[in-house]
Scaffold this motif. Structure first.
Motif, PDB file in Angstrom:
ATOM      1  N   PRO A 122       0.940  -1.277   0.172  1.00 29.53           N
ATOM      2  CA  PRO A 122      -0.360  -0.235   0.171  1.00 29.53           C
ATOM      3  C   PRO A 122       0.830   1.337   0.358  1.00 29.53           C
ATOM      4  CG  PRO A 122       0.254  -1.072   2.645  1.00 29.53           C
ATOM      5  CD  PRO A 122       0.439  -2.169   1.305  1.00 29.53           C
ATOM      6  N   ASP A 123       0.219   2.284  -0.547  1.00 30.04           N
ATOM      7  CA  ASP A 123       0.788   3.592  -0.758  1.00 30.04           C
ATOM      8  C   ASP A 123      -0.230   4.337  -1.934  1.00 30.04           C
ATOM      9  OD1 ASP A 123       2.494   5.730  -0.834  1.00 30.04           O
ATOM     10  OD2 ASP A 123       4.307   4.993  -2.460  1.00 30.04           O
ATOM     11  N   SER A 124      -0.759   5.050  -0.629  1.00 24.69           N
ATOM     12  CA  SER A 124      -2.060   5.758  -0.616  1.00 24.69           C
ATOM     13  C   SER A 124      -1.078   6.874  -1.369  1.00 24.69           C
ATOM     14  CB  SER A 124      -2.629   6.170   0.008  1.00 24.69           C
ATOM     15  OG  SER A 124      -2.694   6.753   1.293  1.00 24.69           O
ATOM     16  N   ALA A 125      -0.273   8.059  -0.944  1.00 24.86           N
ATOM     17  CA  ALA A 125       0.256   8.513  -1.503  1.00 24.86           C
ATOM     18  C   ALA A 125       0.530   8.982  -2.409  1.00 24.86           C
ATOM     19  CB  ALA A 125       1.341   9.617  -0.384  1.00 24.86           C
ATOM     20  N   ALA A 126       1.415   8.113  -3.068  1.00 27.02           N
ATOM     21  CA  ALA A 126       1.824   7.787  -4.604  1.00 27.02           C
ATOM     22  C   ALA A 126       0.517   7.827  -5.726  1.00 27.02           C
ATOM     23  CB  ALA A 126       2.630   6.403  -4.945  1.00 27.02           C
ATOM     24  N   LEU A 127      -0.342   6.456  -5.096  1.00 27.67           N
ATOM     25  CA  LEU A 127      -1.935   6.772  -6.017  1.00 27.67           C
ATOM     26  C   LEU A 127      -1.781   8.250  -5.856  1.00 27.67           C
ATOM     27  CD1 LEU A 127      -3.299   4.888  -7.399  1.00 27.67           C
ATOM     28  CD2 LEU A 127      -5.192   4.427  -5.057  1.00 27.67           C
ATOM     29  N   GLY A 128      -2.372   8.669  -4.608  1.00 27.80           N
ATOM     30  CA  GLY A 128      -3.321   9.510  -5.089  1.00 27.80           C
ATOM     31  C   GLY A 128      -2.438  11.086  -5.893  1.00 27.80           C
ATOM     32  N   CYS A 129      -0.923  10.972  -5.934  1.00 31.01           N
ATOM     33  CA  CYS A 129      -0.315  11.726  -7.223  1.00 31.01           C
ATOM     34  C   CYS A 129      -0.830  11.452  -8.298  1.00 31.01           C
ATOM     35  CB  CYS A 129       1.242  11.409  -6.400  1.00 31.01           C
ATOM     36  SG  CYS A 129       1.135  12.809  -5.105  1.00 31.01           S
ATOM     37  N   PHE A 130      -0.556   9.864  -8.992  1.00 26.64           N
ATOM     38  CA  PHE A 130      -0.915   9.866 -10.003  1.00 26.64           C
ATOM     39  C   PHE A 130      -2.659   9.985 -10.702  1.00 26.64           C
ATOM     40  CE2 PHE A 130      -3.348   6.239 -12.462  1.00 26.64           C
ATOM     41  CZ  PHE A 130      -2.476   5.406 -13.337  1.00 26.64           C
ATOM     42  N   LEU A 131      -2.921   9.408  -9.360  1.00 22.46           N
ATOM     43  CA  LEU A 131      -4.514   9.962  -9.921  1.00 22.46           C
ATOM     44  C   LEU A 131      -4.388  11.338 -10.101  1.00 22.46           C
ATOM     45  CD1 LEU A 131      -6.877   7.757  -7.721  1.00 22.46           C
ATOM     46  CD2 LEU A 131      -6.476   7.699  -9.813  1.00 22.46           C
ATOM     47  N   THR A 132      -4.542  12.156  -9.237  1.00 20.22           N
ATOM     48  CA  THR A 132      -3.841  13.840  -9.972  1.00 20.22           C
ATOM     49  C   THR A 132      -3.329  14.430 -10.628  1.00 20.22           C
ATOM     50  OG1 THR A 132      -4.259  14.369  -7.094  1.00 20.22           O
ATOM     51  CG2 THR A 132      -3.424  15.983  -8.940  1.00 20.22           C
ATOM     52  N   ASP A 133      -2.284  13.518 -11.324  1.00 20.99           N
ATOM     53  CA  ASP A 133      -1.879  14.284 -12.148  1.00 20.99           C
ATOM     54  C   ASP A 133      -2.658  13.642 -13.903  1.00 20.99           C
ATOM     55  OD1 ASP A 133       0.810  15.251 -10.981  1.00 20.99           O
ATOM     56  OD2 ASP A 133       2.180  13.120 -11.506  1.00 20.99           O
ATOM     57  N   ALA A 134      -2.925  12.659 -13.877  1.00 19.66           N
ATOM     58  CA  ALA A 134      -3.748  12.555 -14.453  1.00 19.66           C
ATOM     59  C   ALA A 134      -5.550  12.785 -14.276  1.00 19.66           C
ATOM     60  CB  ALA A 134      -5.142  10.837 -14.129  1.00 19.66           C
ATOM     61  N   ALA A 135      -6.176  13.025 -13.295  1.00 21.33           N
ATOM     62  CA  ALA A 135      -7.482  14.033 -13.112  1.00 21.33           C
ATOM     63  C   ALA A 135      -6.963  15.577 -13.800  1.00 21.33           C
ATOM     64  CB  ALA A 135      -7.696  14.501 -11.616  1.00 21.33           C
ATOM     65  N   ALA A 136      -5.371  15.759 -13.905  1.00 21.17           N
ATOM     66  CA  ALA A 136      -5.319  17.840 -14.757  1.00 21.17           C
ATOM     67  C   ALA A 136      -5.535  17.040 -15.597  1.00 21.17           C
ATOM     68  CB  ALA A 136      -4.361  18.114 -13.733  1.00 21.17           C
ATOM     69  N   GLY A 137      -4.804  15.886 -16.012  1.00 15.70           N
ATOM     70  CA  GLY A 137      -4.386  15.964 -17.798  1.00 15.70           C
ATOM     71  C   GLY A 137      -6.125  15.798 -18.466  1.00 15.70           C
ATOM     72  N   LEU A 138      -6.982  15.315 -17.467  1.00 10.09           N
ATOM     73  CA  LEU A 138      -8.251  14.627 -18.379  1.00 10.09           C
ATOM     74  C   LEU A 138      -9.367  16.102 -18.798  1.00 10.09           C
ATOM     75  CD1 LEU A 138     -10.199  12.895 -19.184  1.00 10.09           C
ATOM     76  CD2 LEU A 138     -10.674  11.935 -16.576  1.00 10.09           C
ATOM     77  N   LEU A 139      -8.838  16.859 -17.177  1.00  7.11           N
ATOM     78  CA  LEU A 139      -9.567  18.339 -17.522  1.00  7.11           C
ATOM     79  C   LEU A 139      -9.398  18.885 -18.209  1.00  7.11           C
ATOM     80  CD1 LEU A 139     -10.267  18.745 -13.512  1.00  7.11           C
ATOM     81  CD2 LEU A 139     -12.260  17.743 -15.307  1.00  7.11           C
ATOM     82  N   ALA A 140      -8.044  19.512 -18.454  1.00  3.95           N
ATOM     83  CA  ALA A 140      -7.658  20.812 -19.427  1.00  3.95           C
ATOM     84  C   ALA A 140      -7.343  20.095 -20.521  1.00  3.95           C
ATOM     85  CB  ALA A 140      -6.459  21.003 -18.560  1.00  3.95           C
ATOM     86  N   ALA A 141      -7.140  18.480 -20.777  1.00  2.44           N
ATOM     87  CA  ALA A 141      -6.695  18.459 -21.625  1.00  2.44           C
ATOM     88  C   ALA A 141      -7.908  19.339 -23.379  1.00  2.44           C
ATOM     89  CB  ALA A 141      -7.463  16.992 -22.759  1.00  2.44           C
ATOM     90  N   PRO A 142      -7.120  19.413 -24.603  1.00  3.53           N
ATOM     91  CA  PRO A 142      -7.684  20.240 -25.657  1.00  3.53           C
ATOM     92  C   PRO A 142      -8.813  20.109 -26.037  1.00  3.53           C
ATOM     93  CG  PRO A 142      -5.284  19.245 -25.866  1.00  3.53           C
ATOM     94  CD  PRO A 142      -6.024  18.799 -24.473  1.00  3.53           C
ATOM     95  N   VAL A 143      -9.785  20.739 -26.211  1.00  3.16           N
ATOM     96  CA  VAL A 143     -10.722  20.719 -27.194  1.00  3.16           C
ATOM     97  C   VAL A 143     -10.630  20.723 -28.059  1.00  3.16           C
ATOM     98  CG1 VAL A 143     -13.154  21.024 -26.983  1.00  3.16           C
ATOM     99  CG2 VAL A 143     -12.074  21.490 -24.739  1.00  3.16           C
ATOM    100  N   THR A 144     -11.188  19.099 -29.302  1.00  2.91           N
ATOM    101  CA  THR A 144     -10.861  19.381 -30.229  1.00  2.91           C
ATOM    102  C   THR A 144     -12.684  19.674 -31.446  1.00  2.91           C
ATOM    103  OG1 THR A 144     -11.166  16.954 -30.357  1.00  2.91           O
ATOM    104  CG2 THR A 144      -9.261  17.749 -30.830  1.00  2.91           C
ATOM    105  N   ALA A 145     -14.027  19.506 -29.962  1.00  2.00           N
ATOM    106  CA  ALA A 145     -14.626  19.290 -31.092  1.00  2.00           C
ATOM    107  C   ALA A 145     -15.574  20.080 -30.008  1.00  2.00           C
ATOM    108  CB  ALA A 145     -15.607  18.022 -31.332  1.00  2.00           C
ATOM    109  N   PRO A 146     -16.943  19.845 -29.794  1.00  3.68           N
ATOM    110  CA  PRO A 146     -17.424  21.418 -28.462  1.00  3.68           C
ATOM    111  C   PRO A 146     -18.831  19.843 -28.482  1.00  3.68           C
ATOM    112  CG  PRO A 146     -18.694  21.400 -31.623  1.00  3.68           C
ATOM    113  CD  PRO A 146     -17.367  20.911 -31.392  1.00  3.68           C
ATOM    114  N   GLY A 147     -19.072  20.580 -27.161  1.00  5.81           N
ATOM    115  CA  GLY A 147     -20.476  19.197 -27.080  1.00  5.81           C
ATOM    116  C   GLY A 147     -19.644  17.856 -26.033  1.00  5.81           C
ATOM    117  N   GLY A 148     -20.151  17.013 -25.516  1.00  3.43           N
ATOM    118  CA  GLY A 148     -19.830  16.137 -24.518  1.00  3.43           C
ATOM    119  C   GLY A 148     -20.862  15.241 -23.749  1.00  3.43           C
ATOM    120  N   PHE A 149     -20.243  14.366 -22.887  1.00  2.00           N
ATOM    121  CA  PHE A 149     -21.108  13.272 -22.647  1.00  2.00           C
ATOM    122  C   PHE A 149     -21.053  13.599 -21.178  1.00  2.00           C
ATOM    123  CE2 PHE A 149     -21.888   9.286 -20.784  1.00  2.00           C
ATOM    124  CZ  PHE A 149     -22.979   8.660 -21.016  1.00  2.00           C
TER     125      PHE A 149
END
Length: 219
Positions: free
Chosen positions: A183-210
């Motif tokens: 177990p290493d929750s701190a490492a997992l939390g940082c991994f998920l934080t980086d993934a979250a930032a990438g997902l939320l701020a990713a470029p938008v190539t088409a309008p709309g969403g799901f």
């Protein structure tokens, strides 16, 4: 008497976390939960929580209440102009720790994933919870830094992010329980934080969403 009641409520919630996390929400009766918690009274869930949804709501509140102080502390330690990653770390890391930094065997992440995936209980995750001012402040600041992303797209990404965090934490918890991972929750939390930032701020190539859920993030 009040102390006895709190102990009884805690035992019922702990038993429900295990049974729900292992077997699924709709497969577990209130009677089984009472028996697992050591209650001779099979109506213990109804007595303490009213019904199944009342029990699950109390369990969700307990999880949020444990994460909120850490969020407030991390938010207070940020500088005057925090980055998106810093803000999301304040949101994600306490959530991961509240799920996974628990004595083994731990079922909380798998329980929450079952709540999210079960149609009859998923809406309980959207309930407003009192005393979450730090979470609200983090969400508001996060939204400010993502104003360049159209709201429908952001809603869809927030919905995806919620599912990602719950699924990953549930799988991680299961691997730790099986002895397949240290177990290493701190490492997992940082991994998920980086993934979250990438997902939320990713470029938008088409309008709309799901986005079946209009709220940004449920963590």
């Amino acid at each position: 008497m009040a102390r006895q009641s709190e102990v009884a409520r805690g035992a019922l919630m702990d038993a429900a976390e295990e049974l729900y996390g292992r077997d699924g929400i709709d497969q577990v009766s209130n009677r089984r939960i009472a028996e697992r918690a050591g209650h001779a009274n099979h109506s213990a869930v109804a007595y303490h929580f009213g019904d199944r949804d009342g029990l699950i709501a109390a369990m969700l509140d307990r999880y949020t209440e444990q994460a909120e102080p850490s969020r407030a502390e991390m938010l207070a330690a940020l500088g005057p102009d925090p980055t998106l990653v810093e803000l999301l770390r304040c949101l994600v890391l306490p959530a991961v720790r509240s799920l996974l930094d628990r004595p083994a065997p731990c079922w909380r992440a798998r329980f929450l994933n079952q709540v999210r995936a079960t149609p009859s209980t998923a809406a309980l995750l959207e309930r407003p919870v009192a005393g979450t001012s730090a979470t609200a402040a983090i969400m508001a600041a996060t939204g400010e830094r993502l104003r360049h992303v159209d709201q429908p797209v952001l809603n869809g990404r927030g919905w995806m992010l919620t599912g990602m965090v719950f699924e990953v934490c549930a799988a991680y918890e299961a691997e730790v329980a099986a002895g397949e991972r240290e177990p290493d929750s701190a490492a997992l939390g940082c991994f998920l934080t980086d993934a979250a930032a990438g997902l939320l701020a990713a470029p938008v190539t088409a309008p709309g969403g799901f986005a079946p859920d209009p709220t940004l993030i449920h963590l």
